[in-house]
Scaffold this motif. Structure first.
Motif, PDB file in Angstrom:
ATOM      1  N   ARG A   1       0.825  -1.206   0.000  1.00  0.00           N
ATOM      2  CA  ARG A   1       0.000   0.000   0.000  1.00  0.00           C
ATOM      3  C   ARG A   1       0.860   1.257   0.000  1.00  0.00           C
ATOM      4  O   ARG A   1       0.551   2.236  -0.677  1.00  0.00           O
ATOM      5  N   ARG A   2       1.959   1.228   0.754  1.00  0.00           N
ATOM      6  CA  ARG A   2       2.854   2.391   0.802  1.00  0.00           C
ATOM      7  C   ARG A   2       3.521   2.623  -0.555  1.00  0.00           C
ATOM      8  O   ARG A   2       3.699   3.769  -0.966  1.00  0.00           O
ATOM      9  N   GLU A   3       3.867   1.560  -1.256  1.00  0.00           N
ATOM     10  CA  GLU A   3       4.442   1.705  -2.599  1.00  0.00           C
ATOM     11  C   GLU A   3       3.452   2.379  -3.538  1.00  0.00           C
ATOM     12  O   GLU A   3       3.831   3.250  -4.335  1.00  0.00           O
ATOM     13  N   ARG A   4       2.188   2.007  -3.440  1.00  0.00           N
ATOM     14  CA  ARG A   4       1.181   2.631  -4.302  1.00  0.00           C
ATOM     15  C   ARG A   4       0.998   4.107  -3.944  1.00  0.00           C
ATOM     16  O   ARG A   4       0.839   4.952  -4.828  1.00  0.00           O
ATOM     17  N   GLU A   5       1.019   4.429  -2.668  1.00  0.00           N
ATOM     18  CA  GLU A   5       0.883   5.824  -2.238  1.00  0.00           C
ATOM     19  C   GLU A   5       1.989   6.698  -2.810  1.00  0.00           C
ATOM     20  O   GLU A   5       1.756   7.825  -3.259  1.00  0.00           O
ATOM     21  N   LEU A   6       3.209   6.175  -2.797  1.00  0.00           N
ATOM     22  CA  LEU A   6       4.365   6.962  -3.249  1.00  0.00           C
ATOM     23  C   LEU A   6       4.600   6.850  -4.751  1.00  0.00           C
ATOM     24  O   LEU A   6       5.505   7.511  -5.279  1.00  0.00           O
ATOM     25  N   GLY A   7       3.828   6.027  -5.432  1.00  0.00           N
ATOM     26  CA  GLY A   7       4.014   5.865  -6.869  1.00  0.00           C
ATOM     27  C   GLY A   7       5.269   5.101  -7.231  1.00  0.00           C
ATOM     28  O   GLY A   7       5.851   5.330  -8.301  1.00  0.00           O
ATOM     29  N   LEU A   8       5.701   4.187  -6.360  1.00  0.00           N
ATOM     30  CA  LEU A   8       6.913   3.402  -6.613  1.00  0.00           C
ATOM     31  C   LEU A   8       6.570   2.137  -7.393  1.00  0.00           C
ATOM     32  O   LEU A   8       5.426   1.669  -7.390  1.00  0.00           O
ATOM     33  N   ARG A   9       7.579   1.593  -8.049  1.00  0.00           N
ATOM     34  CA  ARG A   9       7.382   0.322  -8.747  1.00  0.00           C
ATOM     35  C   ARG A   9       7.155  -0.796  -7.744  1.00  0.00           C
ATOM     36  O   ARG A   9       7.635  -0.740  -6.616  1.00  0.00           O
ATOM     37  N   LYS A  10       6.473  -1.842  -8.173  1.00  0.00           N
ATOM     38  CA  LYS A  10       6.153  -2.953  -7.299  1.00  0.00           C
ATOM     39  C   LYS A  10       7.432  -3.610  -6.783  1.00  0.00           C
ATOM     40  O   LYS A  10       8.322  -3.971  -7.552  1.00  0.00           O
ATOM     41  N   GLY A  11       7.524  -3.748  -5.486  1.00  0.00           N
ATOM     42  CA  GLY A  11       8.676  -4.400  -4.868  1.00  0.00           C
ATOM     43  C   GLY A  11       9.832  -3.463  -4.578  1.00  0.00           C
ATOM     44  O   GLY A  11      10.799  -3.859  -3.912  1.00  0.00           O
ATOM     45  N   GLU A  12       9.787  -2.217  -5.020  1.00  0.00           N
ATOM     46  CA  GLU A  12      10.921  -1.302  -4.824  1.00  0.00           C
ATOM     47  C   GLU A  12      11.124  -0.984  -3.351  1.00  0.00           C
ATOM     48  O   GLU A  12      12.257  -1.028  -2.835  1.00  0.00           O
ATOM     49  N   LEU A  13      10.052  -0.644  -2.648  1.00  0.00           N
ATOM     50  CA  LEU A  13      10.189  -0.300  -1.233  1.00  0.00           C
ATOM     51  C   LEU A  13      10.522  -1.537  -0.396  1.00  0.00           C
ATOM     52  O   LEU A  13      11.357  -1.464   0.514  1.00  0.00           O
ATOM     53  N   SER A  14       9.901  -2.663  -0.704  1.00  0.00           N
ATOM     54  CA  SER A  14      10.164  -3.869   0.085  1.00  0.00           C
ATOM     55  C   SER A  14      11.622  -4.301  -0.037  1.00  0.00           C
ATOM     56  O   SER A  14      12.238  -4.736   0.940  1.00  0.00           O
TER      57      SER A  14
END
Length: 429
Positions: free
Chosen positions: A316-329
């Motif tokens: 959910r945080r990745e979607r909020e920030l507009g990051l690619r899937k798996g980037e934040l994790s």
């Protein structure tokens, strides 16, 4: 031209500074009594005429919102500077009295010892101080009997002069005369501005605060606590800090925080470090693994609480920030691997604990406690802003010399929240 950029009318042509190329000191096209390009704080005749119609008379006395804002800024800066100057003057007065009184008072007695210490070179200003004291006595201005002495009526430059004249008497107590004089030189600019109610720029105010803190330390009036050097309590916080619970500073983003409080100053010397957040970048990316090892081996207890990189909250945080899937994790995983390597290199890994939580992240907090005081750095998570761009609160924890009620401070609130999250988290093997 005033220091705030506002210029007052020069009056008649006999005043110094009137233009020489216009009759009566008024250039062509300018209203009488107002120099070309001047901005009058109270409004000029032309403004009054336009507001009240042709033939209206009188000055416009109202201030605009911009003028009020400037006045408040001036008052805030001058008040902050005055507190420092007052502290320095009281401390220097105490030092001068403690050193010179035992030398001169047995011979001259009473307040005459100050006159004798001033000598012929200081006769004029010390006699002026005596006269001011007498006037204050007659008019009832002396509200405290402890101030009924000549020494209390000497100004900062006069106290400095006494110290310089009798430096051999002060030398056994202070190592560096030049450092004291340089600090007093820096303060003289601020003192001149504040005493005449002129505008004080922020760089000059910050310079005065640094010089005051350094001078108080040299004169023996510093905090005296090594852990307090991370973010020393200043004079203004001592006086008005309770108005803001235990919030001692606010920064619009983490970049500005780290200019004032680098990671080394924040974490160095800690005895207890608890951190909660998504990836804890402030610690992991700005404080080296070797420093973490040395800090823990020196006796610091570390507990780090990361957001579980495999949880739905990360997605959910990745979607909020507009990051690619798996980037934040992946970023969180790299940080966890880094601190695991740090823990593996310790003689006692039990002092370095790593946990993860699966709940929605609400804030990131670094709770750092030393031997006698604590500091917390707290940021709320905003929907469209990363941690580097989010506003930062710096909180003062309880400890010696902190005049705050711990029951009403935010430090205790975030400490309680951390402990609650820690109880519901899972350890990282």
């Amino acid at each position: 031209m005033s220091s705030g950029g506002l210029e007052l009318p020069p009056g008649d042509s006999s005043h110094e500074g009137g233009p020489a190329d216009a009759p009566g000191g008024v250039p062509d096209g300018a209203p009488a009594g107002v120099a070309a390009g001047a901005v009058s704080l109270a409004g000029g005749p032309a403004e009054a005429g336009s507001a009240g119609g042709p033939g209206s008379a009188g000055a416009e006395l109202d201030w605009s919102a911009e003028a009020w804002s400037e006045v408040r800024t001036r008052a805030q800066r001058a008040g902050r500077a005055y507190i420092w100057l007052n502290l320095i003057e009281q401390r220097l007065r105490s030092v001068v009295g403690a050193v010179l009184r035992p030398i001169y008072e047995p011979v001259h007695g009473g307040d005459d010892w100050v006159v004798a210490a001033a000598g012929p070179a200081g006769q004029e200003w010390v006699q002026r101080a005596v006269a001011v004291r007498e006037v204050s006595r007659r008019k009832g201005y002396l509200l405290d009997s402890a101030d009924d002495n000549v020494l209390s009526f000497l100004t900062l430059p006069q106290l400095r002069e006494l110290m310089v004249q009798h430096w051999p008497c002060f030398e056994p107590y202070f190592d560096d005369r030049r450092e004291i004089e340089l600090a007093l030189d820096e303060l003289e600019v601020t003192r001149n501005v504040v005493s005449r109610n002129r505008a004080l720029s922020r760089p000059v105010l910050e310079q005065a605060e640094r010089a005051s803190a350094r001078l108080l330390e040299v004169l023996g009036g510093g905090a005296g606590s090594p852990s307090a050097d991370r973010l020393p309590i200043d004079a203004v916080e001592d006086l008005v800090g309770d108005r803001y619970a235990d919030v001692i500073s606010v920064h619009p983003d983490r970049v500005r925080l780290q200019r004032q409080l680098p990671a080394e100053d924040l974490f160095g010397g800690a005895r207890r470090l608890d951190a909660i957040g998504i990836g804890l970048n402030l610690l992991v990316q700005n404080f080296s693994g070797r420093r973490l090892v040395r800090l823990t081996e020196a006796g610091c207890r570390v507990r780090l609480l990361f957001l579980n990189p495999a949880s739905s909250a990360v997605k959910r945080r990745e979607r909020e920030l507009g990051l690619r899937k798996g980037e934040l994790s992946r970023s969180v995983e790299m940080n966890i691997l880094h601190v695991r390597r740090v823990r593996a290199g310790l003689r006692d890994p039990s002092r370095f604990e790593i946990h993860v939580f699966d709940e929605t992240p609400r804030f990131t907090a670094y709770l750092v406690e030393g031997n006698s005081s604590g500091i917390a750095v707290v940021q709320s998570y905003l929907r469209r802003a990363r941690g580097m761009e989010s506003p930062v609160l710096v909180l003062r924890g309880g400890g010696r010399g902190v005049p705050k009620d711990a029951d009403h401070g935010l430090f205790a609130t975030y400490r309680e929240e951390f402990e609650s999250m820690w109880e519901d988290s899972r350890p990282v093997s």
